[in-house]
Design an enzyme around this catalytic site. Structure first.
Site, PDB file in Angstrom:
ATOM      1  N   ASP A  31      48.465  44.218  32.537  1.00  0.00           N
ATOM      2  CA  ASP A  31      48.574  44.103  31.089  1.00  0.00           C
ATOM      3  C   ASP A  31      49.220  45.383  30.578  1.00  0.00           C
ATOM      4  O   ASP A  31      49.173  46.425  31.252  1.00  0.00           O
ATOM      5  CB  ASP A  31      47.205  43.896  30.440  1.00  0.00           C
TER       6      ASP A  31
ATOM      7  N   ARG B 175      45.951  46.112   9.884  1.00  0.00           N
ATOM      8  CA  ARG B 175      45.456  46.568  11.186  1.00  0.00           C
ATOM      9  C   ARG B 175      45.681  48.050  11.426  1.00  0.00           C
ATOM     10  O   ARG B 175      44.925  48.686  12.162  1.00  0.00           O
ATOM     11  CB  ARG B 175      46.109  45.752  12.304  1.00  0.00           C
TER      12      ARG B 175
END
Length: 302
Positions: free
Chosen positions: A160, A51
């Site tokens: 978030d 990633r």
């Protein structure tokens, strides 16, 4: 309605020649733990390599060691947010675990509607809201029971840790497929075809005006001035270590109104102090006990 995780298929980046050593992985894992409370085991090393390889190419950084030096520096603070966004997977959908919304509609919302009609405040928190499907689902559920709720002192906080995913949530654009669980009547009433694409639907103003999106790190300070009547935090705390989990659960309970509700993910259970101060009233749905109440002999698994 979010899963803040580091799980998923491992697909090595094309042309990536850089190798991630165990030492550099541990530096990245330590930073992720300190910044977000998320624990990475060494079994996640291939995934982290996969990633982050694109980030190294984008920044023209030659090695993971140099990348670690950069993100640990003051200059690398913005890149820490990019790293966090890349390493967390936000798995969510409208009305995920629908039994929670149905139980909320039948048992809690009528109480809160009464509070509003008597001139009181109602506050809801979607903690770990990811791309917004959870808070919008909450808004739809309340609007179903009280269409004029915007006239009253009612707000949903959606938080978030990832600023990029918060921007997507605030934009409120969703594909036809992502709205598959939204009843047709609600879709017609609260979504419109987006001008940006034939397959995209835009959240309507009635939902937007009920929700405030804010970046918040669950392991950091919570700058709230009043408690919440319902907190929904599902499939987020599961990725923290045992001590961090227990601390966050207890802080959630502290942040509830008397007899407020805390709704967790299907595989999450309250522990320690939080379990003692709540009662299980539905699947992974907890109600705060009155301060004077003694915990009952509990046969349910917390």
């Amino acid at each position: 309605m979010t899963t803040a995780s580091v799980s998923g298929p491992v697909t090595p980046g094309r042309g990536a020649s850089r190798e991630l050593s165990v030492g550099d992985f541990r530096r990245i894992a330590a930073l992720l733990l300190s910044e977000a409370g998320i624990e990475l085991t060494e079994g996640k090393l291939p995934l982290v390599h996969s990633r982050l390889s694109a980030r190294l190419r984008s920044l023209r950084i030659k090695s993971y060691g140099d990348y670690c030096d950069y993100i640990e520096s003051d200059a690398g603070k913005p890149e820490r947010l990019e790293m966090l966004s890349v390493l967390t997977t936000n798995v969510t959908r409208f009305f995920r675990e629908p039994h929670h919304f149905e139980f909320l509609r039948k048992k809690r919302i009528p109480e809160l509607v009464d509070v509003l009609k008597r001139g009181g405040q109602v506050r809801i928190w979607s903690a770990g809201c990811a791309s917004g499907e959870e808070p919008y689902s909450l808004a739809l559920t309340f609007l179903q029971e009280m269409p004029d709720i915007a006239r009253y002192d009612f707000r949903i906080l959606a938080s978030d840790i990832d600023p990029a995913i918060l921007r997507a949530a605030a934009a409120g654009l969703y594909t036809e497929r992502s709205l598959s669980q939204v009843p047709e009547e609600q879709r017609r009433a609260h979504f419109t075809r987006a001008e940006t694409g034939a397959d995209l639907w835009s959240v309507g103003p009635q939902m937007r005006e009920l929700i405030t999106f804010r970046r918040l790190n669950l392991i950091g300070p919570w700058p709230f001035t009043r408690p919440f009547d319902v907190i929904m935090c599902r499939n987020v705390v599961i990725y923290f270590g045992p001590e961090t989990k227990a601390d966050i659960w207890a802080r959630f309970v502290d942040q509830l109104t008397p007899e407020g509700w805390l709704i967790t993910g299907h595989s999450e259970r309250l522990t320690d102090d939080a379990a003692r101060r709540t009662e299980l009233i539905h699947t992974t749905t907890y109600r705060r006990r009155p301060a004077s109440a003694k915990p009952k002999e509990d046969t349910a698994c917390h």
